[in-house]
Each structure stands twice: as structure tokens, then as C-alpha cells.
Design a protein around this motif. Structure first.
Motif, PDB file in Angstrom:
ATOM      1  N   PHE A 142      -7.019  77.339  83.224  1.00  0.00           N
ATOM      2  CA  PHE A 142      -5.889  77.258  82.317  1.00  0.00           C
ATOM      3  C   PHE A 142      -4.678  78.035  82.799  1.00  0.00           C
ATOM      4  CE2 PHE A 142      -8.376  75.047  79.401  1.00  0.00           C
ATOM      5  CZ  PHE A 142      -7.551  74.609  78.390  1.00  0.00           C
ATOM      6  N   TRP A 198      -5.775  79.903  74.523  1.00  0.00           N
ATOM      7  CA  TRP A 198      -6.925  80.757  74.880  1.00  0.00           C
ATOM      8  C   TRP A 198      -7.558  81.363  73.642  1.00  0.00           C
ATOM      9  CZ3 TRP A 198     -10.018  81.464  78.829  1.00  0.00           C
ATOM     10  CH2 TRP A 198      -9.600  81.037  80.098  1.00  0.00           C
ATOM     11  N   ASN A 209      -9.800  73.057  85.951  1.00  0.00           N
ATOM     12  CA  ASN A 209     -10.650  74.060  85.323  1.00  0.00           C
ATOM     13  C   ASN A 209      -9.914  75.314  84.872  1.00  0.00           C
ATOM     14  OD1 ASN A 209     -13.146  72.766  85.487  1.00  0.00           O
ATOM     15  ND2 ASN A 209     -13.302  73.248  87.646  1.00  0.00           N
ATOM     16  N   ALA A 261      -1.497  64.507  84.400  1.00  0.00           N
ATOM     17  CA  ALA A 261      -2.853  64.562  84.975  1.00  0.00           C
ATOM     18  C   ALA A 261      -3.277  63.214  85.519  1.00  0.00           C
ATOM     19  CB  ALA A 261      -3.856  65.031  83.931  1.00  0.00           C
ATOM     20  N   GLY A 321      -8.347  65.191  89.879  1.00  0.00           N
ATOM     21  CA  GLY A 321      -9.469  65.052  88.971  1.00  0.00           C
ATOM     22  C   GLY A 321      -9.746  66.283  88.142  1.00  0.00           C
ATOM     23  N   ARG A 322     -10.720  67.067  88.548  1.00  0.00           N
ATOM     24  CA  ARG A 322     -11.171  68.172  87.699  1.00  0.00           C
ATOM     25  C   ARG A 322     -10.162  69.314  87.632  1.00  0.00           C
ATOM     26  NH1 ARG A 322     -16.997  69.623  89.424  1.00  0.00           N
ATOM     27  NH2 ARG A 322     -17.101  67.798  90.726  1.00  0.00           N
TER      28      ARG A 322
END
Lengths: 571, 234
Positions: free
Chosen positions: B166, B186, B164, B155, B161-162
């Protein structure tokens, strides 16, 4: 071609936008007996229906994860399900584009009150030197006004809105007229001790929350949920504090779901009203006014002006200087968190308070720039305490401890032991950061959209690295350890994404000369005397103070001027 | 918890007066008078009496497995009950019934879990012994840690960056446990969320806010406790 329907009434002012600037304009002008039309691109707000204040997560079956667990997929509301209706960085059917090599994300609210319904409510005055930055360090530009011009209007805005804070005599962050602030929480007292050792000023925060009753508004009841909207209006929002009272006078007509398209002119250098799209019917309509006030948010107002093209104004309205859209700024943001073992096992108490931090650190090196490798400064915001558990609150503990009895025990132990620091700093306006009309794209209302260009420079990156070191020093000074970003992540993402702090200002800056600026010191366009811009668009620089209070004060001052000019027949 | 003499118990507020005031206050009124300006606290007193939950998405066997996983992920101890009692299986079932992507993750993951349990122990997850069940989960946690370390490093080199979603996980290094790692992540996150957002979990963790007060105070006992343990003893 059928004529576009227009109001028979000619309002004294047509105001576009109902946030901090538009709300202030509606309040100040109606208080003077003037008739205004207030256009809002979203619906009317009903605080009692829409503010989710005091709900527990288990009051809704999805516990705040939103329908179908949208939060888990990054598709929920930007600040969580329980935050108030507030728009977001992406709006369905209202796109924008970003130039190659740039990064920018544009937050828009579509509701009466705009972003003031949910904002952080930090309320700091700009200092004397903030209005003359070029004179101080040779970078950027000076404002055409001084602190002494706006100080009386900071007084008015603070008195009317209500700000809790303390008078500390710090030149970088001038004192105002304050309500009594609440005392610091335990973690904040530790932060202050650590700051004392480092020579960093740490004082009572200044937030637009009242701690004694004011104009029929109740004093804060310390639930800490300002971000959900405040049903008692103890936390300022332009909707509850300015727009609704203005409506009560009978002088303010709110046109909601009205998406402004362009400002209309008469061919003789004067504006006559606003052409807008009624979102409910998709019809074009015209509202007529003696003056037009753009307060749609910095970039949206510039978009409307750039789209207001005519024979007389081929480059857009009030854009003879070509400065419209130029010098777009956001705040420099960086955050770091830490774990503080001293807080483990502390008897739990209610840390809700008046929402947000009770202390903050104003810029403390304003006269020590010779010791720094970057210009300008930043203030520091503090996070921590026993927050209301929500979706995602204990993910960290779960991942660290796997599962089972040990994880449950560790979650209990670590709860409330984290502190967070967010730096909010000043960028230097640069020529690479601007917005323009993208001639290839329209939104679902047929209005040409904005294209953004943005660059952080070394000034901002170096400031962010200073934030990082400072926050780490504060954390270790408290006996804590830095958590959060790895070194590699910091290298990649060590500064906020432009636009993400939602302090975007500039693009219609004020200035002494019509050749190099869009507005004069009264937020009046140099070229069209009856057109004003009363949002963050007028900003010449973006000091390390959150912009809302200054938008309130500038709009108030501009309205006093507008009303007087109207009375004299000058606009 | 000392020093909370200024607390206004929510029960003491006259809800009817508040509701009346709010009914009078049209959308345009905006503010209410101080005297009556107490809040409508929606269902703050107690969890609504729950009827029997009707399972919407999962088979009886799947739902039972989610319940057993809830008991293992956040087990009962001397402080509070488990995530099963806190409604984790119902929470997962409800959201999965509203979101095909989530449903797919859980249907697939639960099936993978039973297949793996059968391969290892010739038993389904719920029919295995507690030791076998925790062995399985321990293996998933270990594989998850390896995978997470790799992802964190990766990462850092991605500028995006973000992150979200999975389902974009790559699980190359987790070997044959890959699908299980994703499923368990999860299942754990939603089970943990369900627990700590329930009345049981909120009490367990010791959150004492969400009230209405006339004054805010920081208890001296808490200040003294933390100062004594900090580097600022003096």
C-alpha cells in the motif's frame, strides 16, 4: 583433496524428494522389502507442532497477519499464516531466473511431504483421450502409455490414499474407487441448478480425503481446514500416509536438509548414487544406491539431471535427446466471483465440510470441439460458504460502505453470499516454454540454478475467455451479479501467471523413442537404466486434471517395474 | 440452526487422552488411532482471560485516538460491541511495534489527523464532537473513492498484476487529503480485521464452524430458504 564422505550402505534405491512421487516410491518399495534412502531438501515434519488445524485467529496476537503484519506487505506465507509449512514461490538463498520476455513463478516446498501437506487434494483420473491428445486433435504429443496401462494403478493409488467422490460415468473424467462424498452445500446446489440449465455437468468433487477409517487413519471430521495440514491424516499427505509408515518398517532412511546436487555415474553408463549438500553443515556427502529415483518436482529433477555432467554425459545425465527441460507446462487458470442475493439472510449453518468444494464441473464439451475456438478443455472449481473470518475477509465490505453502523450491517448481510469459480484448463505444450541451466547464477549451496522461459499462446487465452463467459453465465443464472475484475483488468491479467497454479509438469517427458524423449513408459531414463524420474517431469501433456493422483499412479507403476528389473539384475 | 444433531461438542472430547496420544506419537509416528484421534483444539472454548494490555509503540494520546477511530469504524450496535472492545488498538499497536514501516504509517497518519482537525475545528480528533469526527472521516472516504476509481482503472493497464504494498500508492488526485486517505485505509483495514478476527466479531458475523463432526449435513431449512429466493423456485 579430502574424499567426500559416503555411506557404506548401498541402498536399493536412493529417492530424491518426499512428495507425491517420492512418498509413493518409499511406500511401495519398502512394502516389497527393499531398502531406500529418502533425501528431502527441507526438515522433518512434525504434524502436531506444525499443523495449525483448529486454531482461531485470536489464538495468536497478530490474528494471522503474521509478525509485524507481514501479510499486509505481501511477505507472509503464500496461503496465509495458518496454512501448513509449505515453502513458496520465492525461497531465501535459492533463486531462479526468468528469460527476457517471459513470466514464470516457481513454487517449491522444503519439508517432508512437500506440497502434499497443503495441496487442494483434487484427485481426477486422466481419461483415455488424455493419453492420446495428438491422435485426437493433431496438437501436442501422445503418451507412450494408454489409460489401460495406468488404470490398475489408479485403482491401487485410490484404494491406498482414499478419495471421496461419486461415480458419474463421464468420459472426460473416468470414475474411480471412491469413499462416500459429503452432500453439497446450499450455494453449490444453486450452482448445480444453474449448470443444469446451461448443460454443464456438475457432480460430487473428488478429493483425497477419507470419509471412513482407512489403515489407522481417522475418517474426516469436516473442519474444512485441509490446507492447514490434517493432524488425523484424514486428508492425504505423502508425509503421513506414506513416508512415516515407510520409516516404521525400518527400511526407509530419511536424510532431511539434504539438497541433491547431482547423480553420480561410474563411467559405464550406470548411476552409483547421489551427491548432495547437507544444509546443516554445508558439507558435500554421497549416498550410494543401486538405483536412483528423482522425485524432486518436475523442474528440480531436471535441474539435477542437467547438472549431472560427466565425460560420458556432457549435456547432463539422460539428455542425449536434448529434450531435458523442454515442454514445460502449467495449468491455465482463470477466476471470477459473483454475489448471490438469494443467499442473503439465510439461516447460517456450518459450511466447513471436507474442505474445498463438494461439487465440481468436469469438462463437459469433450466431444463438441467443433463448436469451440480453442482445443482441449478445463474443469471448474467452486468457492463459497461461511468461511472462517480472517485477515482481509471483510476488506471488500469496508471499502464499499466506508465505515460505521451501515458498513457493519452490510458486512453481516453479505457474509456467505459470494461464490467464486476457478477454471483449470489444459495448455498445449509449446517450444517457447522450457527451462535450462543459467550458467551465470548459483544458489547458496553452489548449485547452478534454473532459468525459465514461458509463453501462453492463443489456445490458452481463448480458453480463458471461454471460462470467463461460462462463469458469468453461471453466476447470472443463479440470479447473481458478477463482481471482481473490471474489464480493463481482465484484459491485462485475464490468465494466470505461468507457474502460479503450481501444476508445473513436463521437462523430462516420456516417449517411445530415445531420440525425442527422456523417459520410457515406466519413468525409466532411456539412457541410464537405473535412473528413474517419478514426479510430474514425465508428463507428455498436462490435461485439465490436477496432476498429483497421476503422479502417485505412475510412480507406483514405475516402482513395480523397478523392483522386478532389480530382481532380474537388469538395472 | 437446525439439523446439527451430529455435532460433537468440543468440550465433550477428552483432551487429556488426546494429549497423551499425541505425546506418544513421535514425529515419525505420523498418524494416531481412530479411537483417540480427536483433535487438540487450542483455546477454542473462550478467549483467554486478558490482563491489562501494555502499550508498546504509541503515546497515550495516539493510543486513545486509535480507540476512538475503532469505535467509529466498527461501532457498537444492538448485535455486538465495537472494534475498541474487540482489541483493534492493541492489534495495531502490537504489529506497529514489530514493524518500523507500519509504525511510521500510523505515527505520521495520527499526527496528520490531529493537524487537520486543528486546522478545521481547532481541536484534536478525540476532543472534537462526534459530528466533527464523522465529517472528517466522511471527507476521507469520499476522497478515497475518487482515488480508488482512478487506481482501478490504472491497474488495468499495468501488466504487473499483483499489487501488495500500500505504501506504493500514488495519491496525486486526492489533493490535500492525500496523506489522510492512505492513513485511513490502513487504519480501517486493520481495525476491521481486528474486529472480525476477535471472538466478538466472529460471533457478530455468525460463523458457526471450526468444529469436529462425525457426519456432514446441509440443513434443509437453509436449502429451502435459498431455493425460494432463487430463480429455481420449482
Amino acid at each position: 583433496m579430502p574424499q567426500i564422505p559416503r555411506t557404506t550402505e548401498e541402498y536399493d534405491a536412493v529417492i530424491i524428494g518426499s512428495g507425491a512421487g517420492g512418498g509413493t516410491a518409499a511406500h511401495v518399495l519398502t512394502a516389497k522389502g527393499l531398502k531406500v534412502a529418502l533425501l528431502e531438501a527441507g526438515p522433518m515434519l512434525d504434524p502436531y507442532k506444525e499443523f495449525k488445524e483448529h486454531q482461531w485467529p485470536y489464538d495468536v496476537p497478530h490474528r494471522g497477519a503474521d509478525e509485524g503484519g507481514a501479510e499486509y506487505f505481501g511477505k507472509g506465507k503464500p496461503f496465509g499464516y495458518f496454512s501448513t509449512t509449505s515453502g513458496g514461490w520465492e525461497l531465501e538463498g535459492e533463486p531462479y531466473t526468468v528469460g527476457e520476455g517471459s513470466q514464470f513463478t516457481w513454487f517449491r516446498s522444503r519439508i517432508v511431504g512437500g506440497r502434499t501437506n497443503h495441496y487442494g487434494r483434487m484427485s481426477f483420473r486422466f481419461s483415455e483421450y488424455d493419453f492420446k491428445p495428438y491422435s485426437k486433435d493433431g496438437l501436442g504429443f501422445d503418451w507412450p502409455i494408454s489409460y489401460s496401462d495406468i488404470a490398475p494403478y489408479y485403482d491401487k493409488a485410490e484404494t491406498f490414499i482414499g478419495i471421496a467422490g461419486s461415480r458419474d460415468g463421464i468420459p472426460s473424467c473416468p470414475d474411480g474407487l471412491f469413499h462416500t462424498p459429503p452432500p453439497p452445500r446450499v450455494h453449490e446446489l444453486l450452482v448445480k441448478k444453474s449448470c443444469d440449465n446451461l448443460g454443464i455437468a456438475c457432480v460430487a468433487n473428488r478429493r483425497a480425503v477419507i470419509t471412513k477409517p482407512l489403515n489407522g487413519r481417522a475418517a474426516c471430521h469436516y473442519c474444512g481446514q485441509c490446507g492447514r495440514g490434517c493432524q488425523t491424516a484424514s486428508a492425504y499427505s505423502s508425509s503421513q500416509v506414506q513416508v512415516f509408515p515407510a520409516m516404521k518398517t525400518g527400511l526407509c532412511k530419511v536424510l532431511d536438509m539434504a539438497m541433491a546436487r547431482e547423480v553420480l555415474t561410474n563411467g559405464n553408463g550406470k548411476a552409483t548414487g547421489v551427491l548432495y549438500v547437507d544444509k546443516r553443515t554445508r558439507e558435500h556427502k554421497i549416498v550410494r544406491g543401486k538405483t536412483v529415483i528423482l522425485a524432486a518436482s518436475a523442474c528440480e529433477s531436471s535441474r539435477i539431471l542437467m547438472n549431472s555432467k560427466s565425460k560420458e554425459f556432457p549435456n547432463g545425465l539422460a539428455n542425449g535427446s536434448g529434450m531435458l527441460g523442454r515442454y514445460l507446462m502449467d495449468t491455465v487458470g482463470f477466476g471470477l466471483s459473483g454475489y448471490v442475493p438469494a443467499l442473503e439472510g439465510m439461516p447460517h449453518y456450518n459450511t466447513d465440510g471436507y474442505g474445498g468444494a463438494h461439487l465440481f464441473m468436469p469438462w463437459w464439451m469433450w466431444d463438441k470441439h467443433n463448436k469451440l475456438d480453442f482445443p482441449r478443455g478445463y474443469h471448474i472449481e467452486i468457492g463459497g460458504g461461511y468461511g472462517m473470518p480472517g485477515i482481509g475477509s471483510f476488506q471488500g465490505a469496508a471499502r464499499r460502505y466506508g465505515y460505521g453502523a451501515e458498513m457493519k450491517k452490510q458486512a453481516r448481510l453479505a457474509y456467505g453470499c459470494n461464490v467464486g469459480f476457478a477454471g483449470r484448463g489444459e495448455m498445449i505444450p509449446n517450444i517457447h516454454s522450457y527451462t535450462e541451466i543459467d550458467n551465470n547464477v548459483v544458489d547458496q549451496w553452489g548449485i547452478p540454478v534454473l532459468k525459465f522461459h514461458f509463453k501462453w499462446t492463443d489456445y490458452e487465452w481463448k480458453q480463458a475467455r471461454h471460462m470467463e463467459k461460462t462463469f458469468a453465465d453461471i453466476i447470472t443464472g443463479m440470479g447473481g451479479r458478477v463482481t471482481g475484475l473490471s474489464a480493463a483488468q481482465r484484459e491485462a491479467d485475464g490468465i494466470s501467471i505461468p507457474g502460479s497454479i503450481i501444476h508445473e509438469v513436463g521437462t523430462a517427458r516420456m516417449g517411445a523413442s530415445a531420440k525425442t524423449s527422456v523417459l520410457n513408459g515406466y519413468c525409466q531414463t532411456h539412457e541410464v537404466k537405473n535412473v528413474f524420474v517419478m514426479d510430474g517431469g514425465s508428463f507428455v501433456s498436462n490435461p485439465d486434471k490436477n496432476p498429483t493422483l497421476t503422479i502417485n499412479a505412475l510412480a507406483w507403476r514405475a516402482c513395480d517395474y523397478l523392483a522386478e528389473e532389480l530382481r532380474r539384475g537388469n538395472v | 440452526m437446525s439439523n446439527l444433531s451430529n455435532l460433537v461438542p468440543l468440550e465433550a472430547l477428552d483432551r487429556r487422552a488426546v494429549l497423551k496420544q499425541i505425546a506418544l506419537g513421535a514425529a515419525a509416528a505420523g498418524t494416531v488411532e481412530m479411537a483417540e484421534a480427536q483433535h487438540v483444539h487450542e483455546a477454542t472454548a473462550a478467549e483467554k482471560a486478558k490482563g491489562a494490555y501494555k502499550v508498546k509503540e504509541f503515546t497515550a494520546a495516539e493510543f486513545k485516538t486509535l480507540g476512538r477511530l475503532a469505535q467509529l469504524i466498527v461501532p457498537a450496535d444492538d448485535v455486538s460491541a465495537s472494534a475498541l472492545e474487540a482489541g483493534a488498538p492493541e492489534f495495531i499497536d502490537l504489529l506497529s511495534s514489530q514493524n518500523a514501516k507500519l509504525a511510521e504509517i500510523f505515527h505520521g497518519g495520527l499526527a496528520w489527523l490531529d493537524a487537520e482537525m486543528n486546522r478545521r475545528y481547532e481541536k484534536s480528533f478525540v476532543n472534537a464532537t462526534e459530528k466533527q469526527q464523522t465529517e472528517m472521516l466522511d471527507a476521507l472516504v469520499a476522497a478515497d473513492k475518487v482515488e480508488r476509481t482512478r487506481l482501478t482503472e490504472e491497474a488495468g493497464y499495468r501488466k504487473s498484476g499483483r499489487y501488495n504494498d500500500f505504501t506504493n500508492y500514488t495519491v496525486a488526485r486526492a489533493g490535500s487529503l492525500g496523506p489522510g486517505v492512505k492513513f485511513f485505509d490502513w487504519c480501517r483495514r486493520m481495525t476491521v480485521d481486528a474486529f472480525y478476527t476477535s471472538p466478538i466479531g466472529i460471533k457478530d458475523i455468525g460463523f458457526v464452524g471450526n468444529g469436529a463432526y462425525t457426519k456432514y449435513e446441509t440443513p434443509q431449512a437453509a436449502i429451502d430458504y435459498a431455493m425460494k429466493r432463487s430463480p429455481f423456485k420449482a
